[in-house]
Design a protein around this motif. Structure first.
Motif, PDB file in Angstrom:
ATOM      1  N   TYR A  38       0.715   5.031  -5.740  1.00 30.94           N
ATOM      2  CA  TYR A  38       1.090   4.833  -4.345  1.00 30.94           C
ATOM      3  C   TYR A  38       1.879   3.544  -4.148  1.00 30.94           C
ATOM      4  O   TYR A  38       2.684   3.443  -3.215  1.00 30.94           O
ATOM      5  CB  TYR A  38      -0.149   4.875  -3.454  1.00 30.94           C
ATOM      6  N   LEU A  94       5.229   4.462  -4.417  1.00 25.94           N
ATOM      7  CA  LEU A  94       5.669   5.325  -3.310  1.00 25.94           C
ATOM      8  C   LEU A  94       5.753   4.580  -1.982  1.00 25.94           C
ATOM      9  O   LEU A  94       5.974   5.208  -0.934  1.00 25.94           O
ATOM     10  CB  LEU A  94       4.704   6.522  -3.175  1.00 25.94           C
ATOM     11  N   ILE A 131       6.125   5.962   1.799  1.00 24.53           N
ATOM     12  CA  ILE A 131       4.962   5.984   2.689  1.00 24.53           C
ATOM     13  C   ILE A 131       5.166   5.119   3.924  1.00 24.53           C
ATOM     14  O   ILE A 131       4.828   5.520   5.048  1.00 24.53           O
ATOM     15  CB  ILE A 131       3.707   5.502   1.919  1.00 24.53           C
ATOM     16  N   GLN A 132       5.743   3.931   3.750  1.00 25.90           N
ATOM     17  CA  GLN A 132       5.787   2.973   4.856  1.00 25.90           C
ATOM     18  C   GLN A 132       6.814   3.260   5.959  1.00 25.90           C
ATOM     19  O   GLN A 132       6.486   3.121   7.142  1.00 25.90           O
ATOM     20  CB  GLN A 132       6.009   1.560   4.301  1.00 25.90           C
ATOM     21  N   VAL A 175      -3.882   7.488  -0.010  1.00 33.49           N
ATOM     22  CA  VAL A 175      -2.845   7.605   1.024  1.00 33.49           C
ATOM     23  C   VAL A 175      -3.362   7.029   2.335  1.00 33.49           C
ATOM     24  O   VAL A 175      -2.650   6.300   3.046  1.00 33.49           O
ATOM     25  CB  VAL A 175      -2.429   9.077   1.221  1.00 33.49           C
ATOM     26  N   ALA A 201      -1.601   3.891   4.267  1.00 36.85           N
ATOM     27  CA  ALA A 201      -1.071   4.151   5.610  1.00 36.85           C
ATOM     28  C   ALA A 201      -1.754   3.254   6.641  1.00 36.85           C
ATOM     29  O   ALA A 201      -1.092   2.653   7.503  1.00 36.85           O
ATOM     30  CB  ALA A 201      -1.259   5.619   5.973  1.00 36.85           C
ATOM     31  N   THR A 230      -0.657  -0.412   6.304  1.00 38.03           N
ATOM     32  CA  THR A 230       0.655  -0.605   6.919  1.00 38.03           C
ATOM     33  C   THR A 230       0.534  -0.674   8.433  1.00 38.03           C
ATOM     34  O   THR A 230       1.111  -1.556   9.085  1.00 38.03           O
ATOM     35  CB  THR A 230       1.600   0.549   6.532  1.00 38.03           C
ATOM     36  N   SER A 243       7.210  -3.838  -0.537  1.00 43.23           N
ATOM     37  CA  SER A 243       7.011  -3.652   0.897  1.00 43.23           C
ATOM     38  C   SER A 243       7.913  -4.582   1.706  1.00 43.23           C
ATOM     39  O   SER A 243       8.398  -4.216   2.783  1.00 43.23           O
ATOM     40  CB  SER A 243       5.548  -3.853   1.271  1.00 43.23           C
TER      41      SER A 243
END
Length: 375
Positions: free
Chosen positions: A173, A176, A180-181, A291, A295, A298, A331
């Motif tokens: 993750y 990813l 995702i963000q 996940v 999530a 974030t 990020s």
């Protein structure tokens, strides 16, 4: 002649092919998928490649590579992973590679790194509701910190049987994050908010950069002793970097040492991915909870970013809160990319790096708290 026939029969019976199970085949395919993702899409290749290929090797029957007391993978896992040596050396290398200047220049961004840790507790609570024990839930929740070594460190202490699943989830993750963000950030911010430009950060003196790792290591270790090993190694590495007098050692920590321990980390984690321990319903739940962790982490960072934006009179771009997820520097780069999409001249990368590196410290502190309570 009978002796020859017996030898042939024994040779055939010793073939791994005859002992291959459906579980082994599935895990070999899983390992090959990780290898493919690492090579084809460069998804955290430094970790997923060794993890993937070692997952293939350990699921080949009768090789003895994971057997006690002399199997190579057994020795790596038992003496380097379980003893915490490799995770702590990874933190030492990370410290030597990290510039805490952006956070020192704007200390309030450390709050955004702390806010992102909400993902740890959201995932942890979700895991408890799904039937995991508290130590297992803590090991799963720490995935939300987006810090692989911390995940491995905590899981090794609290739920070592989940190490393969939590490590794969954390590193998969992390790679990813660019997928995702963005949807979460866009859903929580307006176009105008994403356009907000921030004032240039003040210069940070060498004295500040030298004092920071010393003071941080002392204060956090006194407040949360369980976090001392992680924070201590992180700050020792950072002091090597910022002191300017041990450049050779700093370079070795960033390059040679980091490369060596990364290899051992990947092989050690991959060695835990045997079919009998990895192919469980818990593994699928852990991947799903990963996940949720990313999530919610974030979202927690962006939410505090919006609050700080209001309190500052619109001087803070709320997107930098998403960088509190400590996938350094991915990020922060995601935040910069979204800002550039709305305004090509908006450069907030260094502002995002503040919460980004703060997230590394925040995750280590949370891991220390969980360890002191549940360990």
């Amino acid at each position: 002649m009978a002796g020859l026939e017996q030898a042939i029969i024994e040779f055939v019976e010793s073939m791994g092919l005859l002992h291959l199970t459906i579980g082994n085949v599935i895990m070999i395919l899983v390992g090959l998928i990780l290898v493919y993702l690492a090579i084809r899409y460069e998804m955290e290749p430094l970790l997923l490649l060794p993890i993937g290929i070692s997952a293939v090797i350990v699921n080949l029957p009768l090789t003895g590579i994971t057997d006690e007391p002399h199997g190579l993978f057994y020795l790596i896992h038992h003496y380097l992973i379980s003893t915490e040596i490799v995770p702590l050396l990874i933190f030492f290398g990370l410290g030597a590679m990290t510039d805490f200047g952006p956070m020192i220049a704007d200390p309030k961004t450390a709050l955004l790194g702390a806010a992102a840790q909400i993902g740890v507790f959201v995932a942890m609570l979700s895991a408890v509701l799904l039937g995991f024990t508290l130590p297992e839930a803590a090991s799963i929740g720490i995935i939300g910190g987006a810090d692989g070594p911390t995940t491995i460190y905590l899981t090794t202490k609290l739920a070592p049987h989940l190490l393969g699943a939590t490590a794969v989830a954390a590193y998969s993750y992390m790679s990813l994050v660019p997928l995702i963000q963005p949807p979460i950030i866009k859903a929580m911010t307006s176009k105008e908010e994403r356009k907000i430009r921030m004032e240039q950060l003040r210069p940070v003196s060498k004295r500040e950069k030298i004092m920071f790792p010393i003071i941080t290591a002392i204060v956090i270790s006194l407040l949360v002793p369980s976090a001392g090993p992680l924070i201590g190694m992180l700050m020792i590495g950072n002091l090597f970097r910022e002191s300017g007098v041990v450049e050779r050692l700093s370079k070795a920590a960033q390059e040679e040492l980091m490369n060596i321990v990364t290899i051992f980390l990947g092989l050690g984690v991959g060695s835990t991915m045997r079919a009998e321990t990895f192919l469980t319903a818990k593994t699928l739940m852990i991947l799903g909870l990963g996940v949720v962790a990313f999530a919610s982490a974030t979202a927690g960072g962006v939410l505090l970013g919006k609050i700080m934006m209001k309190l500052s009179g619109g001087k803070i771009n709320p997107m930098i809160g998403a960088a509190g997820v400590s996938a350094v520097p991915m990020s922060a780069r995601v935040v910069q990319r979204l800002a550039s999409e709305e305004d090509p001249g908006n450069f907030i990368l260094m502002h995002a790096m503040g919460p980004n590196v703060a997230g590394v410290i925040g995750t280590a502190v949370v891991a220390g708290v969980l360890l002191s309570v549940l360990g």
